[in-house]
Design an enzyme around this catalytic site. Structure first.
Site: not given
Ligand code: IPD
Length: 296
Positions: A72, A94, A96-97, A99, A227
Site C-alpha cells: 500500500e 497492506d 496496517i489495514d 490505519t 486490502d
C-alpha cells in the site's frame, strides 16, 4: 496441486514480527506521526505503516528475490499509483489495514499479506495482533483462525437478507459522485430489509469475519488489491463467495473470476442451504449503484 505451505510458513513468520511492531505502537500511540494522503483527513498513513511495510518486504525479498512486491505505502508513494500486477509471483501487502482505527485506538487493525500467482491469491495471512486473531489459508489447503478451521460452528442457513448481518464501508473519498451512490446502495440493502449493518474500518478483517461466519455478507467500492488479496483466499477456502460487483466469467472450478485490481468486492459466507449464497450475491448486486474508481 502446488504446495503453498512453505510460502505460508514465511508469511506467518513475518506477519508475527509485523504484528509485534503494530501492537507495541498501538499501545504507545502518543508518539505517532500521522500524515494525510492527498490532503484528506479520512485517508491516513503513519510512520508505523511505512516501517512495517519495509520490514515485511526486506524479509520476503531476501527469501524470494525473483518475486514482485506490491505494498500500500510504496504504491501510494509511486508516480503511477498502479500495482503493476502481472504473471510474476507477487507479494501483495497492506502493512496496517485499518490505519484510521489504529490512530484512534479502535482495535480492528491487521497486517495483511498475500502471495498472488497469475492474478489469483494462493496464500493469505490476516493478523490482528491487538485481538490476537490470526487468519490464514492456502489455495486448496483450507482456512484457519489461529488453529481452528473456518468457518466456525454453528453454520447457519441464510435464506434471505432479512436474517443477514451485512457490512460495508464509506471509504475515504467524500466527493458526492463517489459517496452518494454508496449511501443509496446501503439504504436499499438495509431497506430490503437486512437484519443489521456493521462498518468496522478494515476490509481485510471484515472479509475474515465473513469467512468465520460472524458476518453474512460484505460489499465495498474503492478497496485496493492489498486490502482484499489475503482475505480473498481465506474466505474462498472457508467456503464463501468472493466476486466483483459486475457478474464475471467462470474459473475452472466453477467459481466466478474475481478481479483483484477492480477496486470493488462483494462476498457472502458459506451457508448450509445449496445456492443460498448466490441468491444473496444477486440480491445485493441488484441494489448496487456502480461507483467509478481507477483500476489498481
Ligand atoms: C482501508 C480499510 C477500510 C476500507 C478502505 C481501505 P487502510 O484500508 O480497509 O475499511 O474502507 O477502502 O482503504 O487504508 O486502512 O489500509
Amino acid at each position: 496441486m502446488a504446495d503453498y505451505k512453505p510460502y505460508l510458513t514465511e508469511a506467518l513468520s513475518i506477519a508475527r514480527t509485523a504484528g509485534a511492531i503494530i501492537k507495541n505502537a498501538f499501545t504507545n500511540r502518543t508518539t505517532l506521526s500521522i500524515d494525510l494522503k492527498n490532503a484528506n483527513d479520512a485517508d491516513l498513513v503513519t510512520q508505523v505503516d511505512r516501517q512495517v511495510e519495509q520490514v515485511i518486504f526486506s524479509h520476503l525479498r531476501s527469501v524470494y528475490p525473483s518475486h514482485k512486491f506490491v505494498g500500500e505505502e510504496s504504491v501510494s508513494e509511486s508516480e503511477s499509483k498502479r500495482t503493476g500486477l502481472d504473471d510474476t509471483p507477487s507479494w501483495v501487502v497492506d502493512p496496517i489495514d485499518g490505519t484510521t482505527n489504529f490512530v484512534h485506538g479502535f482495535p480492528f487493525v491487521a497486517v495483511a499479506i498475500a502471495l498472488v500467482i497469475k492474478g489469483r491469491p494462493v496464500v493469505g495471512v490476516v493478523y490482528n495482533p491487538i485481538m490476537e486473531e490470526l487468519f490464514y489459508a492456502t489455495h486448496g489447503g483450507g482456512a484457519f483462525l489461529n488453529e481452528t478451521p473456518l468457518p466456525l460452528p454453528p453454520l447457519k442457513p441464510l435464506p434471505s437478507l432479512s436474517t443477514a448481518l451485512v457490512a460495508s464501508e464509506y471509504g475515504s473519498d467524500r466527493a458526492p459522485e463517489i459517496l452518494d451512490p454508496k449511501v443509496r446502495t446501503l439504504h436499499k440493502v438495509v431497506a430490503s430489509p437486512a437484519r443489521g449493518v456493521r462498518t468496522i474500518g478494515s476490509a481485510a478483517l471484515t472479509m475474515c469475519y465473513v469467512a468465520r461466519g460472524t458476518l453474512d455478507a460484505y460489499w465495498e467500492a474503492g478497496v485496493h488489491a492489498w486490502d482484499v488479496a489475503a482475505a480473498t483466499v481465506i474466505l474462498r477456502e472457508a467456503g464463501g463467495i468472493v466476486v466483483n460487483w459486475e457478474k464475471g466469467s467462470r474459473e475452472e472450478n466453477g467459481a466466478e473470476v474475481y478481479d483483484l485490481c477492480s477496486r470493488n468486492v462483494l462476498c457472502v459466507r458459506k451457508t448450509t442451504g445449496a445456492g443460498e449464497g448466490e441468491v444473496i450475491v444477486e440480491k445485493i448486486r441488484a441494489a448496487i449503484e456502480p461507483v467509478e474508481y481507477a483500476r489498481d
